[in-house]
Motif scaffolding. Structure first.
Motif, PDB file in Angstrom:
ATOM      1  N   ALA A  32       0.244 -57.106 -58.905  1.00 30.59           N
ATOM      2  CA  ALA A  32      -0.491 -58.318 -59.290  1.00 30.59           C
ATOM      3  C   ALA A  32      -0.253 -59.474 -58.317  1.00 30.59           C
ATOM      4  O   ALA A  32      -1.199 -60.164 -57.925  1.00 30.59           O
ATOM      5  CB  ALA A  32      -0.119 -58.738 -60.705  1.00 30.59           C
ATOM      6  N   SER A  33       0.982 -59.676 -57.897  1.00 30.52           N
ATOM      7  CA  SER A  33       1.255 -60.769 -56.965  1.00 30.52           C
ATOM      8  C   SER A  33       0.554 -60.529 -55.631  1.00 30.52           C
ATOM      9  O   SER A  33       0.010 -61.455 -55.021  1.00 30.52           O
ATOM     10  CB  SER A  33       2.759 -60.946 -56.744  1.00 30.52           C
ATOM     11  N   ARG A  34       0.494 -59.288 -55.209  1.00 28.88           N
ATOM     12  CA  ARG A  34      -0.148 -58.958 -53.944  1.00 28.88           C
ATOM     13  C   ARG A  34      -1.667 -59.105 -54.016  1.00 28.88           C
ATOM     14  O   ARG A  34      -2.304 -59.476 -53.043  1.00 28.88           O
ATOM     15  CB  ARG A  34       0.255 -57.548 -53.522  1.00 28.88           C
ATOM     16  N   VAL A  35      -2.243 -58.821 -55.173  1.00 30.44           N
ATOM     17  CA  VAL A  35      -3.694 -58.996 -55.350  1.00 30.44           C
ATOM     18  C   VAL A  35      -4.049 -60.467 -55.163  1.00 30.44           C
ATOM     19  O   VAL A  35      -4.976 -60.811 -54.414  1.00 30.44           O
ATOM     20  CB  VAL A  35      -4.148 -58.497 -56.744  1.00 30.44           C
ATOM     21  N   VAL A  36      -3.319 -61.325 -55.835  1.00 32.68           N
ATOM     22  CA  VAL A  36      -3.604 -62.762 -55.743  1.00 32.68           C
ATOM     23  C   VAL A  36      -3.360 -63.265 -54.326  1.00 32.68           C
ATOM     24  O   VAL A  36      -4.160 -64.032 -53.779  1.00 32.68           O
ATOM     25  CB  VAL A  36      -2.778 -63.551 -56.776  1.00 32.68           C
ATOM     26  N   LEU A  37      -2.264 -62.817 -53.710  1.00 35.52           N
ATOM     27  CA  LEU A  37      -1.975 -63.243 -52.338  1.00 35.52           C
ATOM     28  C   LEU A  37      -3.047 -62.745 -51.366  1.00 35.52           C
ATOM     29  O   LEU A  37      -3.468 -63.492 -50.477  1.00 35.52           O
ATOM     30  CB  LEU A  37      -0.596 -62.746 -51.902  1.00 35.52           C
ATOM     31  N   ALA A  38      -3.495 -61.514 -51.524  1.00 34.64           N
ATOM     32  CA  ALA A  38      -4.525 -60.975 -50.630  1.00 34.64           C
ATOM     33  C   ALA A  38      -5.797 -61.816 -50.705  1.00 34.64           C
ATOM     34  O   ALA A  38      -6.368 -62.187 -49.670  1.00 34.64           O
ATOM     35  CB  ALA A  38      -4.835 -59.522 -50.985  1.00 34.64           C
ATOM     36  N   ALA A  39      -6.219 -62.144 -51.913  1.00 32.32           N
ATOM     37  CA  ALA A  39      -7.428 -62.964 -52.075  1.00 32.32           C
ATOM     38  C   ALA A  39      -7.223 -64.355 -51.482  1.00 32.32           C
ATOM     39  O   ALA A  39      -8.088 -64.869 -50.765  1.00 32.32           O
ATOM     40  CB  ALA A  39      -7.796 -63.074 -53.550  1.00 32.32           C
ATOM     41  N   HIS A  40      -6.079 -64.935 -51.762  1.00 27.72           N
ATOM     42  CA  HIS A  40      -5.799 -66.288 -51.246  1.00 27.72           C
ATOM     43  C   HIS A  40      -5.771 -66.299 -49.724  1.00 27.72           C
ATOM     44  O   HIS A  40      -6.429 -67.129 -49.090  1.00 27.72           O
ATOM     45  CB  HIS A  40      -4.472 -66.799 -51.800  1.00 27.72           C
ATOM     46  N   TYR A  41      -5.008 -65.381 -49.135  1.00 28.55           N
ATOM     47  CA  TYR A  41      -4.884 -65.366 -47.677  1.00 28.55           C
ATOM     48  C   TYR A  41      -6.232 -65.111 -47.001  1.00 28.55           C
ATOM     49  O   TYR A  41      -6.554 -65.741 -45.992  1.00 28.55           O
ATOM     50  CB  TYR A  41      -3.849 -64.338 -47.226  1.00 28.55           C
ATOM     51  N   GLU A  42      -7.018 -64.219 -47.553  1.00 30.11           N
ATOM     52  CA  GLU A  42      -8.328 -63.935 -46.960  1.00 30.11           C
ATOM     53  C   GLU A  42      -9.219 -65.178 -47.034  1.00 30.11           C
ATOM     54  O   GLU A  42      -9.902 -65.515 -46.062  1.00 30.11           O
ATOM     55  CB  GLU A  42      -8.997 -62.752 -47.673  1.00 30.11           C
ATOM     56  N   ARG A  43      -9.200 -65.851 -48.152  1.00 29.72           N
ATOM     57  CA  ARG A  43     -10.031 -67.060 -48.311  1.00 29.72           C
ATOM     58  C   ARG A  43      -9.558 -68.188 -47.399  1.00 29.72           C
ATOM     59  O   ARG A  43     -10.341 -69.064 -47.036  1.00 29.72           O
ATOM     60  CB  ARG A  43     -10.009 -67.511 -49.771  1.00 29.72           C
ATOM     61  N   GLU A  44      -8.293 -68.152 -47.006  1.00 26.04           N
ATOM     62  CA  GLU A  44      -7.738 -69.162 -46.103  1.00 26.04           C
ATOM     63  C   GLU A  44      -7.911 -68.783 -44.634  1.00 26.04           C
ATOM     64  O   GLU A  44      -7.432 -69.486 -43.752  1.00 26.04           O
ATOM     65  CB  GLU A  44      -6.245 -69.375 -46.401  1.00 26.04           C
ATOM     66  N   GLY A  45      -8.545 -67.634 -44.379  1.00 30.52           N
ATOM     67  CA  GLY A  45      -8.752 -67.194 -43.002  1.00 30.52           C
ATOM     68  C   GLY A  45      -7.546 -66.511 -42.392  1.00 30.52           C
ATOM     69  O   GLY A  45      -7.470 -66.340 -41.175  1.00 30.52           O
ATOM     70  N   ARG A  46      -6.619 -66.089 -43.226  1.00 31.37           N
ATOM     71  CA  ARG A  46      -5.398 -65.425 -42.756  1.00 31.37           C
ATOM     72  C   ARG A  46      -5.528 -63.919 -43.023  1.00 31.37           C
ATOM     73  O   ARG A  46      -4.803 -63.340 -43.815  1.00 31.37           O
ATOM     74  CB  ARG A  46      -4.192 -66.042 -43.465  1.00 31.37           C
ATOM     75  N   HIS A  47      -6.485 -63.313 -42.312  1.00 30.36           N
ATOM     76  CA  HIS A  47      -6.852 -61.927 -42.569  1.00 30.36           C
ATOM     77  C   HIS A  47      -5.685 -60.958 -42.393  1.00 30.36           C
ATOM     78  O   HIS A  47      -5.537 -60.012 -43.175  1.00 30.36           O
ATOM     79  CB  HIS A  47      -8.031 -61.511 -41.689  1.00 30.36           C
ATOM     80  N   ASP A  48      -4.858 -61.177 -41.384  1.00 29.29           N
ATOM     81  CA  ASP A  48      -3.739 -60.257 -41.154  1.00 29.29           C
ATOM     82  C   ASP A  48      -2.798 -60.216 -42.354  1.00 29.29           C
ATOM     83  O   ASP A  48      -2.347 -59.138 -42.764  1.00 29.29           O
ATOM     84  CB  ASP A  48      -2.964 -60.638 -39.893  1.00 29.29           C
ATOM     85  N   GLN A  49      -2.501 -61.379 -42.928  1.00 28.74           N
ATOM     86  CA  GLN A  49      -1.618 -61.424 -44.099  1.00 28.74           C
ATOM     87  C   GLN A  49      -2.307 -60.815 -45.316  1.00 28.74           C
ATOM     88  O   GLN A  49      -1.670 -60.128 -46.115  1.00 28.74           O
ATOM     89  CB  GLN A  49      -1.182 -62.852 -44.389  1.00 28.74           C
ATOM     90  N   ALA A  50      -3.601 -61.068 -45.462  1.00 29.32           N
ATOM     91  CA  ALA A  50      -4.359 -60.492 -46.575  1.00 29.32           C
ATOM     92  C   ALA A  50      -4.376 -58.974 -46.466  1.00 29.32           C
ATOM     93  O   ALA A  50      -4.136 -58.262 -47.447  1.00 29.32           O
ATOM     94  CB  ALA A  50      -5.777 -61.045 -46.586  1.00 29.32           C
ATOM     95  N   SER A  51      -4.628 -58.481 -45.269  1.00 31.48           N
ATOM     96  CA  SER A  51      -4.673 -57.045 -45.032  1.00 31.48           C
ATOM     97  C   SER A  51      -3.308 -56.397 -45.281  1.00 31.48           C
ATOM     98  O   SER A  51      -3.224 -55.300 -45.843  1.00 31.48           O
ATOM     99  CB  SER A  51      -5.134 -56.784 -43.597  1.00 31.48           C
ATOM    100  N   ALA A  52      -2.241 -57.079 -44.899  1.00 30.00           N
ATOM    101  CA  ALA A  52      -0.886 -56.564 -45.146  1.00 30.00           C
ATOM    102  C   ALA A  52      -0.613 -56.460 -46.644  1.00 30.00           C
ATOM    103  O   ALA A  52      -0.006 -55.481 -47.107  1.00 30.00           O
ATOM    104  CB  ALA A  52       0.152 -57.458 -44.472  1.00 30.00           C
ATOM    105  N   ALA A  53      -1.059 -57.452 -47.410  1.00 28.96           N
ATOM    106  CA  ALA A  53      -0.881 -57.409 -48.867  1.00 28.96           C
ATOM    107  C   ALA A  53      -1.655 -56.228 -49.458  1.00 28.96           C
ATOM    108  O   ALA A  53      -1.151 -55.521 -50.337  1.00 28.96           O
ATOM    109  CB  ALA A  53      -1.321 -58.724 -49.503  1.00 28.96           C
ATOM    110  N   VAL A  54      -2.869 -55.994 -48.961  1.00 25.53           N
ATOM    111  CA  VAL A  54      -3.664 -54.850 -49.434  1.00 25.53           C
ATOM    112  C   VAL A  54      -2.974 -53.537 -49.068  1.00 25.53           C
ATOM    113  O   VAL A  54      -2.903 -52.611 -49.889  1.00 25.53           O
ATOM    114  CB  VAL A  54      -5.105 -54.903 -48.874  1.00 25.53           C
ATOM    115  N   ASP A  55      -2.426 -53.449 -47.872  1.00 22.12           N
ATOM    116  CA  ASP A  55      -1.697 -52.235 -47.478  1.00 22.12           C
ATOM    117  C   ASP A  55      -0.534 -51.961 -48.430  1.00 22.12           C
ATOM    118  O   ASP A  55      -0.279 -50.810 -48.800  1.00 22.12           O
ATOM    119  CB  ASP A  55      -1.165 -52.359 -46.041  1.00 22.12           C
TER     120      ASP A  55
END
Length: 129
Positions: free
Chosen positions: A63-86
Protein backbone atom coordinates in the motif's frame (compact mmCIF):
# COMPACT_ATOMS: atom_id res chain seq x y z
CA UNK A 1 -11.08 7.59 7.81
CA UNK A 2 -14.70 8.67 8.24
CA UNK A 3 -13.48 12.17 9.11
CA UNK A 4 -11.19 12.10 6.09
CA UNK A 5 -14.11 11.24 3.81
CA UNK A 6 -15.98 14.23 5.19
CA UNK A 7 -12.97 16.48 4.41
CA UNK A 8 -12.44 17.15 8.12
CA UNK A 9 -8.68 16.89 7.76
CA UNK A 10 -7.68 18.58 11.00
CA UNK A 11 -9.99 16.39 13.07
CA UNK A 12 -8.90 13.28 11.18
CA UNK A 13 -5.26 14.14 11.83
CA UNK A 14 -5.95 14.76 15.52
CA UNK A 15 -7.76 11.45 15.81
CA UNK A 16 -4.96 9.45 14.24
CA UNK A 17 -2.26 11.28 16.20
CA UNK A 18 -4.17 10.62 19.44
CA UNK A 19 -4.29 6.92 18.59
CA UNK A 20 -0.56 6.94 17.84
CA UNK A 21 0.17 8.51 21.23
CA UNK A 22 -1.84 5.74 22.91
CA UNK A 23 0.07 3.06 21.01
CA UNK A 24 3.74 4.01 20.65
CA UNK A 25 4.44 1.03 18.38
CA UNK A 26 2.61 2.80 15.55
CA UNK A 27 0.63 0.11 13.72
CA UNK A 28 1.01 0.23 9.96
CA UNK A 29 -2.68 0.95 9.43
CA UNK A 30 -2.54 4.09 11.56
CA UNK A 31 0.54 5.36 9.75
CA UNK A 32 -1.16 4.75 6.39
CA UNK A 33 -4.24 6.60 7.64
CA UNK A 34 -2.12 9.55 8.74
CA UNK A 35 -0.38 9.63 5.36
CA UNK A 36 -3.75 9.59 3.59
CA UNK A 37 -4.99 12.45 5.76
CA UNK A 38 -1.85 14.43 5.02
CA UNK A 39 -2.16 13.85 1.26
CA UNK A 40 -5.80 14.88 1.27
CA UNK A 41 -4.98 18.00 3.32
CA UNK A 42 -2.23 18.99 0.88
CA UNK A 43 0.64 18.16 3.25
CA UNK A 44 2.36 16.01 0.67
CA UNK A 45 5.92 16.25 2.02
CA UNK A 46 4.81 14.97 5.41
CA UNK A 47 2.78 12.19 3.79
CA UNK A 48 5.72 11.09 1.63
CA UNK A 49 8.00 11.07 4.68
CA UNK A 50 5.56 8.78 6.51
CA UNK A 51 5.19 6.49 3.51
CA UNK A 52 8.95 6.26 3.00
CA UNK A 53 9.25 5.31 6.67
CA UNK A 54 6.72 2.50 6.12
CA UNK A 55 8.50 1.45 2.95
CA UNK A 56 11.83 1.11 4.74
CA UNK A 57 10.32 -0.60 7.78
CA UNK A 58 8.48 -3.26 5.78
CA UNK A 59 9.89 -4.51 2.50
CA UNK A 60 6.58 -6.19 1.63
CA UNK A 61 4.20 -3.31 2.34
CA UNK A 62 2.42 -2.79 -0.97
CA UNK A 63 0.00 0.00 0.00
CA UNK A 64 2.75 2.49 0.83
CA UNK A 65 4.47 1.74 -2.46
CA UNK A 66 1.25 2.20 -4.46
CA UNK A 67 0.75 5.68 -3.04
CA UNK A 68 4.43 6.56 -3.49
CA UNK A 69 4.45 5.32 -7.09
CA UNK A 70 1.45 7.49 -7.98
CA UNK A 71 2.87 10.50 -6.16
CA UNK A 72 6.34 10.23 -7.67
CA UNK A 73 4.98 9.75 -11.19
CA UNK A 74 2.70 12.77 -10.84
CA UNK A 75 5.70 14.79 -9.63
CA UNK A 76 7.72 13.83 -12.71
CA UNK A 77 10.00 11.50 -10.75
CA UNK A 78 9.52 8.52 -13.04
CA UNK A 79 12.59 6.60 -11.88
CA UNK A 80 11.39 6.61 -8.26
CA UNK A 81 7.84 5.73 -9.33
CA UNK A 82 9.12 2.86 -11.45
CA UNK A 83 11.28 1.59 -8.57
CA UNK A 84 8.23 1.56 -6.28
CA UNK A 85 6.30 -0.43 -8.91
CA UNK A 86 9.19 -2.88 -9.23
CA UNK A 87 9.06 -3.41 -5.46
CA UNK A 88 5.29 -3.99 -5.62
CA UNK A 89 5.66 -6.57 -8.38
CA UNK A 90 8.48 -8.28 -6.49
CA UNK A 91 6.05 -8.88 -3.62
CA UNK A 92 3.06 -9.76 -5.81
CA UNK A 93 3.66 -10.45 -9.49
CA UNK A 94 -0.10 -10.40 -10.18
CA UNK A 95 -0.67 -6.95 -8.70
CA UNK A 96 -2.41 -4.47 -10.99
CA UNK A 97 -3.94 -1.01 -11.09
CA UNK A 98 -7.33 -2.63 -10.47
CA UNK A 99 -6.03 -4.24 -7.28
CA UNK A 100 -4.53 -0.93 -6.23
CA UNK A 101 -7.93 0.73 -6.70
CA UNK A 102 -9.52 -2.00 -4.55
CA UNK A 103 -7.00 -1.32 -1.75
CA UNK A 104 -8.30 2.22 -1.41
CA UNK A 105 -12.05 1.92 -2.03
CA UNK A 106 -12.85 5.42 -0.79
CA UNK A 107 -10.04 7.25 -2.57
CA UNK A 108 -12.34 8.66 -5.22
CA UNK A 109 -14.59 10.12 -2.52
CA UNK A 110 -11.65 11.70 -0.71
CA UNK A 111 -9.73 13.05 -3.69
CA UNK A 112 -12.52 13.59 -6.19
CA UNK A 113 -13.09 11.94 -9.56
CA UNK A 114 -10.58 14.03 -11.51
CA UNK A 115 -7.65 13.53 -9.13
CA UNK A 116 -8.51 9.86 -8.72
CA UNK A 117 -8.40 9.43 -12.50
CA UNK A 118 -5.00 11.17 -12.57
CA UNK A 119 -3.73 8.78 -9.88
CA UNK A 120 -4.81 5.77 -11.96
CA UNK A 121 -3.08 7.21 -15.05
CA UNK A 122 0.07 7.84 -12.99
CA UNK A 123 0.16 4.25 -11.73
CA UNK A 124 -0.07 2.96 -15.28
CA UNK A 125 2.62 5.39 -16.46
CA UNK A 126 4.87 4.18 -13.63
CA UNK A 127 4.55 0.65 -15.02
CA UNK A 128 1.85 -0.97 -12.91
CA UNK A 129 -0.13 -3.31 -15.18
Amino acid sequence: LALLQQAQFLEASRSVRRALRLNPRAPTGLLMSLAQVNFAAGRRAEAVEQLEHLRKANSDHIASRVVLAAHYEREGRHDQASAAVDEILRVNTDFSVERAEAMFPNAELVFGSQEFAEIVVALRAAGLP
